[in-house]
Design a protein around this motif. Sequence first.
Motif, PDB file in Angstrom:
ATOM      1  N   SER A  15     -38.301 -36.083  22.309  1.00 29.76           N
ATOM      2  CA  SER A  15     -39.038 -37.249  21.812  1.00 29.76           C
ATOM      3  C   SER A  15     -38.564 -37.661  20.419  1.00 29.76           C
ATOM      4  CB  SER A  15     -40.543 -36.981  21.803  1.00 29.76           C
ATOM      5  OG  SER A  15     -40.877 -36.031  20.815  1.00 29.76           O
ATOM      6  N   SER A  16     -37.925 -36.732  19.722  1.00 25.43           N
ATOM      7  CA  SER A  16     -37.427 -37.057  18.384  1.00 25.43           C
ATOM      8  C   SER A  16     -35.948 -37.447  18.398  1.00 25.43           C
ATOM      9  CB  SER A  16     -37.630 -35.855  17.448  1.00 25.43           C
ATOM     10  OG  SER A  16     -36.817 -34.771  17.860  1.00 25.43           O
ATOM     11  N   MET A  17     -35.355 -37.517  19.592  1.00 27.44           N
ATOM     12  CA  MET A  17     -33.933 -37.851  19.710  1.00 27.44           C
ATOM     13  C   MET A  17     -33.742 -39.291  20.151  1.00 27.44           C
ATOM     14  SD  MET A  17     -32.739 -34.591  21.932  1.00 27.44           S
ATOM     15  CE  MET A  17     -31.131 -34.175  21.343  1.00 27.44           C
ATOM     16  N   GLU A  18     -32.624 -39.832  19.784  1.00 27.40           N
ATOM     17  CA  GLU A  18     -32.199 -41.129  20.312  1.00 27.40           C
ATOM     18  C   GLU A  18     -31.377 -40.830  21.564  1.00 27.40           C
ATOM     19  OE1 GLU A  18     -32.381 -45.039  20.510  1.00 27.40           O
ATOM     20  OE2 GLU A  18     -33.214 -43.976  18.788  1.00 27.40           O
ATOM     21  N   PRO A  19     -31.757 -41.374  22.735  1.00 29.54           N
ATOM     22  CA  PRO A  19     -30.998 -41.081  23.945  1.00 29.54           C
ATOM     23  C   PRO A  19     -29.526 -41.482  23.802  1.00 29.54           C
ATOM     24  CG  PRO A  19     -33.020 -42.265  24.479  1.00 29.54           C
ATOM     25  CD  PRO A  19     -32.873 -42.281  22.979  1.00 29.54           C
ATOM     26  N   GLY A  20     -28.662 -40.610  24.247  1.00 33.31           N
ATOM     27  CA  GLY A  20     -27.228 -40.889  24.210  1.00 33.31           C
ATOM     28  C   GLY A  20     -26.503 -40.006  25.200  1.00 33.31           C
ATOM     29  N   LEU A  21     -25.237 -40.239  25.382  1.00 30.38           N
ATOM     30  CA  LEU A  21     -24.458 -39.473  26.348  1.00 30.38           C
ATOM     31  C   LEU A  21     -24.435 -37.982  26.024  1.00 30.38           C
ATOM     32  CD1 LEU A  21     -21.448 -41.876  27.039  1.00 30.38           C
ATOM     33  CD2 LEU A  21     -23.444 -41.419  28.484  1.00 30.38           C
ATOM     34  N   ASN A  77     -26.794 -36.129  24.763  1.00 35.40           N
ATOM     35  CA  ASN A  77     -28.044 -35.410  25.021  1.00 35.40           C
ATOM     36  C   ASN A  77     -28.731 -35.838  26.313  1.00 35.40           C
ATOM     37  OD1 ASN A  77     -29.209 -37.875  24.352  1.00 35.40           O
ATOM     38  ND2 ASN A  77     -29.821 -37.208  22.304  1.00 35.40           N
ATOM     39  N   LEU A  78     -28.070 -36.626  27.107  1.00 29.53           N
ATOM     40  CA  LEU A  78     -28.659 -37.096  28.366  1.00 29.53           C
ATOM     41  C   LEU A  78     -29.048 -35.941  29.278  1.00 29.53           C
ATOM     42  CD1 LEU A  78     -29.363 -39.868  29.423  1.00 29.53           C
ATOM     43  CD2 LEU A  78     -27.176 -39.922  30.608  1.00 29.53           C
ATOM     44  N   TRP A  79     -28.286 -34.856  29.217  1.00 38.40           N
ATOM     45  CA  TRP A  79     -28.574 -33.708  30.068  1.00 38.40           C
ATOM     46  C   TRP A  79     -29.934 -33.088  29.737  1.00 38.40           C
ATOM     47  CZ3 TRP A  79     -29.190 -28.648  28.394  1.00 38.40           C
ATOM     48  CH2 TRP A  79     -28.890 -28.407  27.045  1.00 38.40           C
ATOM     49  N   LEU A  80     -30.385 -33.210  28.462  1.00 37.14           N
ATOM     50  CA  LEU A  80     -31.703 -32.678  28.099  1.00 37.14           C
ATOM     51  C   LEU A  80     -32.819 -33.471  28.771  1.00 37.14           C
ATOM     52  CD1 LEU A  80     -31.209 -31.943  24.302  1.00 37.14           C
ATOM     53  CD2 LEU A  80     -31.507 -30.276  26.136  1.00 37.14           C
ATOM     54  N   TYR A  81     -32.655 -34.775  28.852  1.00 37.65           N
ATOM     55  CA  TYR A  81     -33.641 -35.611  29.542  1.00 37.65           C
ATOM     56  C   TYR A  81     -33.683 -35.258  31.030  1.00 37.65           C
ATOM     57  CZ  TYR A  81     -33.929 -38.463  25.334  1.00 37.65           C
ATOM     58  OH  TYR A  81     -34.143 -38.895  24.049  1.00 37.65           O
ATOM     59  N   SER A  82     -32.510 -35.067  31.599  1.00 34.99           N
ATOM     60  CA  SER A  82     -32.421 -34.700  33.014  1.00 34.99           C
ATOM     61  C   SER A  82     -33.063 -33.336  33.262  1.00 34.99           C
ATOM     62  CB  SER A  82     -30.953 -34.686  33.451  1.00 34.99           C
ATOM     63  OG  SER A  82     -30.843 -34.298  34.782  1.00 34.99           O
ATOM     64  N   LEU A  83     -32.809 -32.391  32.363  1.00 28.58           N
ATOM     65  CA  LEU A  83     -33.410 -31.059  32.487  1.00 28.58           C
ATOM     66  C   LEU A  83     -34.931 -31.158  32.390  1.00 28.58           C
ATOM     67  CD1 LEU A  83     -33.068 -27.978  32.669  1.00 28.58           C
ATOM     68  CD2 LEU A  83     -32.878 -27.960  30.158  1.00 28.58           C
ATOM     69  N   HIS A  84     -35.432 -31.954  31.452  1.00 29.61           N
ATOM     70  CA  HIS A  84     -36.878 -32.121  31.279  1.00 29.61           C
ATOM     71  C   HIS A  84     -37.511 -32.690  32.557  1.00 29.61           C
ATOM     72  CE1 HIS A  84     -40.597 -32.694  29.015  1.00 29.61           C
ATOM     73  NE2 HIS A  84     -40.664 -33.936  29.483  1.00 29.61           N
ATOM     74  N   LYS A  85     -36.881 -33.701  33.134  1.00 26.29           N
ATOM     75  CA  LYS A  85     -37.402 -34.290  34.378  1.00 26.29           C
ATOM     76  C   LYS A  85     -37.370 -33.280  35.509  1.00 26.29           C
ATOM     77  CE  LYS A  85     -35.835 -38.924  33.198  1.00 26.29           C
ATOM     78  NZ  LYS A  85     -34.958 -40.029  33.563  1.00 26.29           N
ATOM     79  N   SER A  86     -36.278 -32.548  35.634  1.00 24.00           N
ATOM     80  CA  SER A  86     -36.139 -31.567  36.721  1.00 24.00           C
ATOM     81  C   SER A  86     -37.184 -30.466  36.599  1.00 24.00           C
ATOM     82  CB  SER A  86     -34.734 -30.958  36.708  1.00 24.00           C
ATOM     83  OG  SER A  86     -33.763 -31.942  36.969  1.00 24.00           O
ATOM     84  N   LEU A  87     -37.324 -29.911  35.400  1.00 23.71           N
ATOM     85  CA  LEU A  87     -38.310 -28.849  35.199  1.00 23.71           C
ATOM     86  C   LEU A  87     -39.732 -29.377  35.349  1.00 23.71           C
ATOM     87  CD1 LEU A  87     -36.705 -26.893  32.221  1.00 23.71           C
ATOM     88  CD2 LEU A  87     -36.663 -26.322  34.668  1.00 23.71           C
ATOM     89  N   GLY A  88     -39.962 -30.626  34.979  1.00 24.12           N
ATOM     90  CA  GLY A  88     -41.278 -31.233  35.178  1.00 24.12           C
ATOM     91  C   GLY A  88     -41.639 -31.335  36.649  1.00 24.12           C
ATOM     92  N   LEU A  89     -40.665 -31.716  37.470  1.00 24.54           N
ATOM     93  CA  LEU A  89     -40.926 -31.801  38.909  1.00 24.54           C
ATOM     94  C   LEU A  89     -41.098 -30.410  39.525  1.00 24.54           C
ATOM     95  CD1 LEU A  89     -38.552 -34.765  39.746  1.00 24.54           C
ATOM     96  CD2 LEU A  89     -41.051 -34.767  39.864  1.00 24.54           C
ATOM     97  N   VAL A  90     -40.370 -29.427  39.020  1.00 21.39           N
ATOM     98  CA  VAL A  90     -40.566 -28.046  39.487  1.00 21.39           C
ATOM     99  C   VAL A  90     -41.967 -27.573  39.117  1.00 21.39           C
ATOM    100  CG1 VAL A  90     -39.833 -25.640  39.146  1.00 21.39           C
ATOM    101  CG2 VAL A  90     -38.117 -27.428  39.491  1.00 21.39           C
TER     102      VAL A  90
END
Length: 180
Positions: free
Chosen positions: A36-42, A44-57
């Motif tokens: 939430s404190s990061m500006e999305p970019g190439l 750190n995109l994997w962190l957003y993907s990891l957050h979504k994946s772990l959220g669905l798990v």
Amino acid sequence: MMWHNGAESFGIVSRALHWAVALMVLVMLSLGLRISSMEPGLANLWLYSLHKSLGLVTLGLMVVRVVWHVISPPPRPMGGGWQAVLARWVHRGIYALMFAIPLSGWGASSATGIEVMVFDRWVVPAIAPVSALWEERGFALHDVLGKVLMAVIALHMAAALKREMEGDGTLTRMIRGRAR
């Protein structure tokens, strides 16, 4: 080893689900605060993907947990009076948040128009229309609910520690299955 819950004890399945979800929530909240404190970019995109994946798990684990509690109802809170009533409401609040938070994140992510994927492998269906308004409100709700969850978890942990220090065995029961 007892698989099912008893009248006064937690079985191994309930305890494993409790601690697995607790670990996932701590990871998710930490990761969520970081991104939430990061500006999305190439980079750190994997962190957003990891957050979504772990959220669905985590959402999946919560579904399993609710189904398991229907099959094997948990024991009543120890003690009585206002503390037992409060414990029941705090647990209900945690459960509600544990469904609302991943669903709001999934909905907001769906509203971006970008496919929501689990571990960059499986696409999950969109649950909201592509809409800047839905995206904005969904992520705002996701953020607020995450902060509420942090407060409720702090209350939950403090109460469990307090009761354990008083010697009632509440925390021991979630670790070993029985209070004594």
